[in-house]
Structures are given as structure tokens and as C-alpha cells.
Design an enzyme around this catalytic site. Structure first.
Site, PDB file in Angstrom:
ATOM      1  N   MET A 167      -7.132   4.378  -3.887  1.00 55.47           N
ATOM      2  CA  MET A 167      -7.863   5.340  -3.063  1.00 55.47           C
ATOM      3  C   MET A 167      -9.293   5.464  -3.609  1.00 55.47           C
ATOM      4  O   MET A 167      -9.649   6.441  -4.258  1.00 55.47           O
ATOM      5  CB  MET A 167      -7.125   6.679  -3.045  1.00 55.47           C
ATOM      6  N   GLU A 203     -13.528   9.578  -1.825  1.00 53.97           N
ATOM      7  CA  GLU A 203     -13.451  11.023  -2.040  1.00 53.97           C
ATOM      8  C   GLU A 203     -14.152  11.503  -3.309  1.00 53.97           C
ATOM      9  O   GLU A 203     -13.787  12.525  -3.864  1.00 53.97           O
ATOM     10  CB  GLU A 203     -12.004  11.551  -2.007  1.00 53.97           C
ATOM     11  N   GLU A 246       0.608  12.764  -4.395  1.00 60.71           N
ATOM     12  CA  GLU A 246      -0.584  13.217  -5.103  1.00 60.71           C
ATOM     13  C   GLU A 246      -0.278  14.540  -5.793  1.00 60.71           C
ATOM     14  O   GLU A 246       0.675  15.219  -5.451  1.00 60.71           O
ATOM     15  CB  GLU A 246      -1.754  13.351  -4.129  1.00 60.71           C
TER      16      GLU A 246
END
Length: 182
Positions: A96, A99, A35
Site C-alpha cells: 500500500m 496515503e 490493518e
């Protein structure tokens, strides 16, 4: 990530370490989650993944990807994750899809369904469907309200969330638009 992507020596060391760890621990696959890769290292990242796959062909390669909704999406999490190129190299990608709400941000759903759908729609346009896996959060956050920028929320498991609702004698509500409890 930058140090590894810009050094053949570091890449070779990492790959050799991975080979050893995979063998010694009898692991059957590998997941890479880099990331905050710099935008100008986008091609280096895809090339590194190709090198890993070439050097470790007997291990299925999973790559975790930030939740993009277009190739033009800006931001340090997104720009170096080239869905198309990574989709060609990886055996599987893990999106992902969480978040949006995070510990140091304002109170938001962790995985609002409309945002998740945008990511999935983009992903299937760039990556073969059979390679796509979707991350599903099993946690939430407890923000102090009123929210003050720079303060951190407490991370909660789903069980903790229910326990707090019981202790505080409060209802768990449901956001219809986000399809998320709160």
C-alpha cells in the site's frame, strides 16, 4: 482483527464463510487486508494467514501490507505486518504505497516517490520479487488552506482534479522531489 486472531472459533467461522463466498461467487483468488493489528499479535496474524492458505490452497492468496521501510518501523499500521513471514505464506503481496498525504492529515503528496522507493527497497529484501505488487493511487485530496489540524480534506478523483483546475482557472503543478502533481 484482534477478535479473529485470538479465537480459533472466529477464524474457523471466517474461513468457512470465505470458502462459501469464494465458491458461490466463482471468485478465483482471495485478498486479505487486516490493518491496525496490534503489535503483540504479529505472530498470530502470520499464523492466521498460514491457516487461511492451508484451508484454501486452490485460491491464490493476496495480502495487503502497510508501507514499511524497515522491520523496526513503529506504529499501529506497521508493526504486525511481518514482511518476511507474510511473504513466505502469501502468493502475492500488495504494498500500500500511498496515503502519506491523507484526508485527516496535513497537505502532503499521497505517494511521494522517495517514500515509495524506500518501501520497495525494504520489501524486496524480505519478500521474493515475483510476489510483490505495488498499489498506485489514482486519487488526491483537496485541503482547505491554510490547513487547520483536525480538518478533513475532500477526496478527489484525477478527473475531478482536472475539472477543478479548469473551473478555477489554475495550473496543475508538479513537485519534482515527490514526483507528484498538485
Amino acid at each position: 482483527a484482534s477478535s479473529i486472531l485470538n479465537s480459533s472459533e472466529y477464524q474457523n467461522n471466517l474461513i468457512n464463510d470465505l470458502k462459501r463466498e469464494l465458491k458461490e461467487n466463482n471468485y478465483d483468488s482471495l485478498c486479505i487486508d487486516f490493518e491496525y493489528v496490534n503489535e503483540d499479535e504479529k505472530n498470530l496474524y502470520s499464523s492466521f494467514l498460514r491457516k487461511v492458505k492451508d484451508e484454501l490452497p486452490s485460491y491464490p492468496l493476496f495480502v495487503a501490507l502497510a508501507p514499511k521501510n524497515s522491520d523496526e518501523q513503529k506504529g499501529l499500521l506497521y508493526t504486525a505486518h511481518d514482511y518476511y513471514q507474510i511473504g513466505k505464506v502469501a502468493d502475492y503481496v500488495i504494498l500500500m504505497t500511498y496515503e502519506w498525504g491523507f484526508a485527516y492529515g496535513p497537505p502532503l503528496p499521497v505517494a511521494p516517490i522517495n517514500s515509495v522507493e524506500e518501501v520497495i527497497k525494504y520489501a524486496v529484501s524480505e519478500i521474493p520479487n515475483e510476489k510483490i505488487m505495488m498499489g498506485i493511487p489514482n486519487y488526491g485530496y483537496d485541503w482547505v488552506l491554510p490547513y487547520k489540524e483536525g480538518t478533513a480534506a475532500r477526496t478527489l478523483s484525477l478527473t475531478n482534479s482536472v475539472q477543478i483546475a479548469i473551473q478555477e482557472n489554475t495550473d496543475i503543478l508538479f513537485d519534482e522531489e515527490a514526483q507528484s502533481p498538485y
